[in-house]
Design an enzyme around this catalytic site. Structure first.
Site, PDB file in Angstrom:
ATOM      1  N   CYS A   1     -15.447 -10.124   4.661  1.00 25.72           N
ATOM      2  CA  CYS A   1     -17.723 -10.372   4.780  1.00 25.72           C
ATOM      3  C   CYS A   1     -17.608 -12.072   4.564  1.00 25.72           C
ATOM      4  O   CYS A   1     -17.125 -12.822   3.729  1.00 25.72           O
ATOM      5  CB  CYS A   1     -18.465  -9.513   3.828  1.00 25.72           C
TER       6      CYS A   1
ATOM      7  N   GLN B   1       0.972  -0.981   0.175  1.00 27.53           N
ATOM      8  CA  GLN B   1       0.222   0.224   0.310  1.00 27.53           C
ATOM      9  C   GLN B   1       0.834   0.938   0.403  1.00 27.53           C
ATOM     10  O   GLN B   1       0.451   2.244   0.222  1.00 27.53           O
ATOM     11  CB  GLN B   1      -0.994   0.018   1.173  1.00 27.53           C
TER      12      GLN B   1
END
Length: 381
Positions: free
Chosen positions: A326, A181
């Protein structure tokens, strides 16, 4: 398709038009195998790979020979960690990492723990920062590696990499950083760093290609290959090279190096506007440090709403992520936010907004209007 506004640049970025243009000839006209040493098709492919190797090296301040091309950062992480573990085979081994690392790192450490390694998982404070004192106190006589990410993918929090590198150097320990990142978003360096994972698709390059920086000229072991069969990439990663992807990676790295400073300033201005206006809503909280973090990322918790419903509604017009892993049944709170002390409910009701090259001020205005509308609607009794 009528796409929503995209604010999930930490998940992936669109390939720059210049990157696509650079790659195209290597799918057809220049289709040679870079390992074919006896004819011009191979020579041209090999030259293209070596040009890209130099471009990627320049982005992080390395030498071209220290760049090993892989299929992406997950493979780079596996090669760096498992390869180091195997290079110390037969010795007592201890590793230090943090609870907020990417799953690629945490799952790889879980794997070498099964094989006998000891691993210390450093906690973080409520801002997502590690304690350097705790890091130093965790070092044991048989510590082989400190593995800490440069910048967190969910909160944007930046670790004090220079201080960590200095500590690792003073104790003669391998320092591996996941810079996925950070590279191409903020300036990075290699001084005091032995291993670094980076990925093309996080910096406007193609998916399916990454690199592991492997420092030369030091006495600590280098990782052993995890993929065998041909001895490509200096024997560290066998397999026919993805020439178009590598060319695209190199072009993306070259472009990012040229625009990194101006783009960081532009995105930080937009990020501040988005963040400050959203935090005007009652019962909203910033997740992560305000001091040291990536310029394009904000992670905000929205109290008083149900997380799954919040994400579903926001994503109708704005593509974002919750930072949660999720399942199809129910969202689990992010392990990063949980390590920072957030409750499960607040963790599920947190959204990561990550801005990028195509983000405009008018888009930020539209995002603000929509997110505020959604939150207020969900908070109605």
């Amino acid at each position: 398709m009528n796409y929503p506004i995209y604010l999930d640049y930490n998940a992936t970025t669109p390939s720059a038009s210049e990157v696509i243009e650079a790659m195209l000839p290597y799918f057809g006209t220049h289709f040679g195998n870079a390992a074919s040493k006896s004819h011009p098709y191979g020579w041209l492919a090999e030259n293209a790979v070596e040009t890209a190797r130099e471009q990627v090296a320049n982005l992080i301040g390395a030498r071209p020979k220290e760049i090993i091309f892989t299929s992406g950062a997950t493979e780079s992480v596996n090669l760096g960690i498992k390869g180091t573990f195997e290079s110390y085979q037969g010795e007592k081994q201890h590793y230090i990492t943090a609870l907020t690392e990417h799953k690629a790192v945490l799952d790889t450490f879980a794997e070498i723990e099964k094989r006998g390694a000891e691993v210390t998982y450093l906690p973080v404070d409520s801002s997502g920062n590690i304690s350097l004192e705790e890091l130093e106190n965790s070092i044991l006589p048989h510590t082989k590696m400190i593995c800490l990410m440069w910048a967190n993918n969910e909160t944007g929090v930046i670790h004090p990499v220079k201080k960590i590198a200095d500590l690792a150097t003073s104790r003669n320990i391998i320092f591996f950083t996941d810079a996925v990142q950070a590279a191409g978003k903020i300036p990075v360096f290699t001084k005091g760093i032995h291993l670094m994972a980076i990925s093309a698709h996080k910096l406007y390059g193609p998916k399916g290609v990454g690199a592991l920086y492997v420092r030369h000229n030091h006495d600590l072991p280098k990782p052993l290959a995890q993929i065998h069969g041909g001895g490509h990439e200096k024997g560290m990663r066998s397999g026919t090279l993805n020439v178009p992807g590598i060319v695209g990676f190199g072009k993306a790295a070259e472009l990012r190096l040229a625009e990194i400073k101006a783009e960081a300033q532009r995105l930080e201005t937009l990020r501040k506007k988005l963040e400050n206006r959203l935090l005007e809503l009652s019962n909203t909280f910033l997740n992560g440090s305000q001091q040291s973090r990536l310029p394009h990322v904000t992670n905000i918790a929205f109290g008083g709403v149900e997380g799954e419903e919040l994400l579903k509604m926001v994503n109708q017009k704005v593509a974002v992520s919750s930072g949660s892993a999720c399942t199809s049944i129910s969202p689990k709170p992010s392990h990063v936010l949980a390590a920072m002390g957030l409750s499960s409910d607040l963790g599920r009701a947190s959204i990561r907004f990550s801005l990028g090259k195509n983000t405009t001020e008018s888009e930020i205005e539209m995002v603000l209007n929509w997110v505020k509308k959604v939150v207020l609607e969900l908070r109605k009794p």
